[in-house]
Scaffold this active site. Sequence first.
Site, PDB file in Angstrom:
ATOM      1  N   GLU A 171       0.822  -1.211   0.000  1.00 20.57           N
ATOM      2  CA  GLU A 171       0.000   0.000   0.000  1.00 20.57           C
ATOM      3  C   GLU A 171       0.862   1.269   0.000  1.00 20.57           C
ATOM      4  OE1 GLU A 171      -3.166   0.010  -0.305  1.00 20.57           O
ATOM      5  OE2 GLU A 171      -3.656   2.101   0.139  1.00 20.57           O
ATOM      6  N   ASP A 172       1.915   1.264   0.782  1.00 18.85           N
ATOM      7  CA  ASP A 172       2.639   2.515   1.030  1.00 18.85           C
ATOM      8  C   ASP A 172       3.974   2.648   0.301  1.00 18.85           C
ATOM      9  OD1 ASP A 172       0.567   3.155   2.659  1.00 18.85           O
ATOM     10  OD2 ASP A 172       1.593   2.680   4.532  1.00 18.85           O
TER      11      ASP A 172
END
Length: 733
Positions: A76-77
């Site tokens: 996600e990051d």
Amino acid sequence: MMRQYELVDRVRKYNPDADEDLLNRAYVYAMKAHGAQKRASGDPFFSHPLEVAAILTDLKLDEATIVAAVLHDVIEDTESTREEIDALFGKEIGALVEGLTKLKKLDMVTARARQAENFRKLLLAVADDARVLLVKLADRLHNMRTLKHMPPVKRIRIAEETLDIYAPLAGRLGMQSMRDELEDLAFKQLMPEAHAMIVARLDELKVRNGPIIAKIEKELTELFAKRGVKAKVKGRQKQPYSIWRKMERKSIAFELLSDIYGFRILVPTVEDCYAAIGVAHTTWPTVPGRFKDYISTPKQNDYRSIHTTVIGPSSQRVELQIRTYDMHEVAEYGIAAHALYKDAPGSETSANESRAYRGLRRMIESLAEGENSEDFLEHTKLELFQDQVFCFTPKGRLIALPRGATAIDFAYAVHTDVGNSAVGCKINGRIAPLISELHNGDEVLIARAEGQTTPPAAWESVVVTGKARAAIRRATREAVRAQYSGLGREIVERAFKRAGRTFAEGKLKAALPRLARSSLEDVFVAVGRGEMYSGDVVRAIHPDFKDERAAGPVLAEGESGWFGLRKAAGLMFKRPGKGGEADSAIPIRGLRGDLPVRFAPKGGAVPGERIVGILTPGEGITIYPIHSPALTAFDDKPDLWLDVRWDIDSERKELYPTQIAVTALNEPGALGIIATTIGETGGNIDKIDFVPQASDFREMLIDLEVWDIKHLNTILSQLRGKSVVSKVERVSG
Ligand code: MN
């Protein structure tokens, strides 16, 4: 920040066969991936996944789960992809990390279909692997522990979500200590005063009672030893949040809470459990209704234990929970207590699999069978979240509500202002009444009216959440008061004018003691409610003022009868809070319920005809059609007369009840003709009463609903045109 070797040591402590190389590679990979990213606290971001992994090592989870925790935010990051993780760490870990990435997206979904789909992915991920959910809970726990670094608005949202979704989920999965900590952190955030109060009280108790827990522990241990039961006794104070909930649920004060202390009695075997309960019950008096045997009948989440409350050692009321060491593991760590065994080589998975794990798998299987996403949501509500519904705002925010909640509850859950100004809603893109009950996965869009601050009082009985109920009650009370106050002010100003005096707020303020009121507002409200006579207000400033009430109404020259009276009333009253524009007369019709405007019970007024309001002391304003004979009763009370008028919103037409009397030929088909005529002109018949009469004619009273006076007149003339009808009249009360 945890060092690389520390992570390995933590895992090795309970799992000597752990793959050290795998753990090391995950550590280095995540550290590089997150690079210089920082958390809100200013710490390196990488410290977060490490802390999450540490929480899971306390639960003694397998290395795949620990690695997934270390990697849980990389897709996600950072630039990382599922393929890369698969290649480096294997498909099992790749699937776990992807499951977590999907869970994270749940907060950001928008369209309804995608929501249901994500919900499905969420639970299917759990299906392959309950471990995804365990990492998610640990992730949330660490975020809650470090919540103070977030901006306040975010803090509250996260804490509410924790209390609404994650803490109950931990409970469902049987993870009691996880649940306790999540609840306590959220409680502290959301209700700091209540939390501080309970903690302070608990401290007080500690000072007053001394080391009571240790004392009772010792007494219990000695007693069981004497009676031949080998037991380990562990006492504890109940959690602040569970104490608070009990205080709320039973509405009792802290002083009256009896079981602040609980004791766990851990024994080797099931037989020992029953021996221990025998000892307890033959030694101390029991508190009726508190004995629960969850060993013979385990809870759904596999919780097993025997509970009882006794007036026990040191004459304290204490709760005893008796269970084996194995049962205790499950009670504390729930599904996590079993996850480790899942992949342990040589374990008899099918025999060892806990009921919780089996239950979860069954649920997932039934979910996977559902054809479409909506089916899926239908199923989930039968299983995991029986007492809650999960709905979404159009922006994808998840709102958890109790079962049976309506769109009104939803609006208030979003924000009190949204609730107060709600006028309609769309559920899944379709217009629906606000009172609609919501279902899992519904996307709810609340339509709001600019400037509306008062919800209909009737909503109070429709909503199921306490938050909505309290807000509605508050808003209606304020609106009613504002209404009375505005009305009272008009009456007072008018009374001064009639007396030939100038009304000045300053002077009236000085005269407040004489009226036994503490503010102008109170005076206006009292006059508006009919609790105070306007003449008395004038006299409080001008003691020489002579009350004309006894002499009857004074009419201007040339004015007489009904018309004159009506003119004498000469008052229009305004909608509260809208200033004084002349065209903002109250929308009379919109103010039913708790509001002080009502219609005369018989022969109700319909829009378009002239109306008059009569102030009925203590009750409110009753609206009569100007021709109503009932008005004669108020001839000698000019103060009570109010000139009101319609304020109908042509966009939002409403039907109004009225009554007509019809005399028709007593022949077959006559009734049909009358009903058809009314129907064809758009009228709505509520009820027909026949006046008993044996003749060639039948007389009937028809209750019907019409749009306005024009509509009513159309119906009357249409009926008059029918040959079977001999007479038609409007009934006036
Ligand atoms: Mn995270």
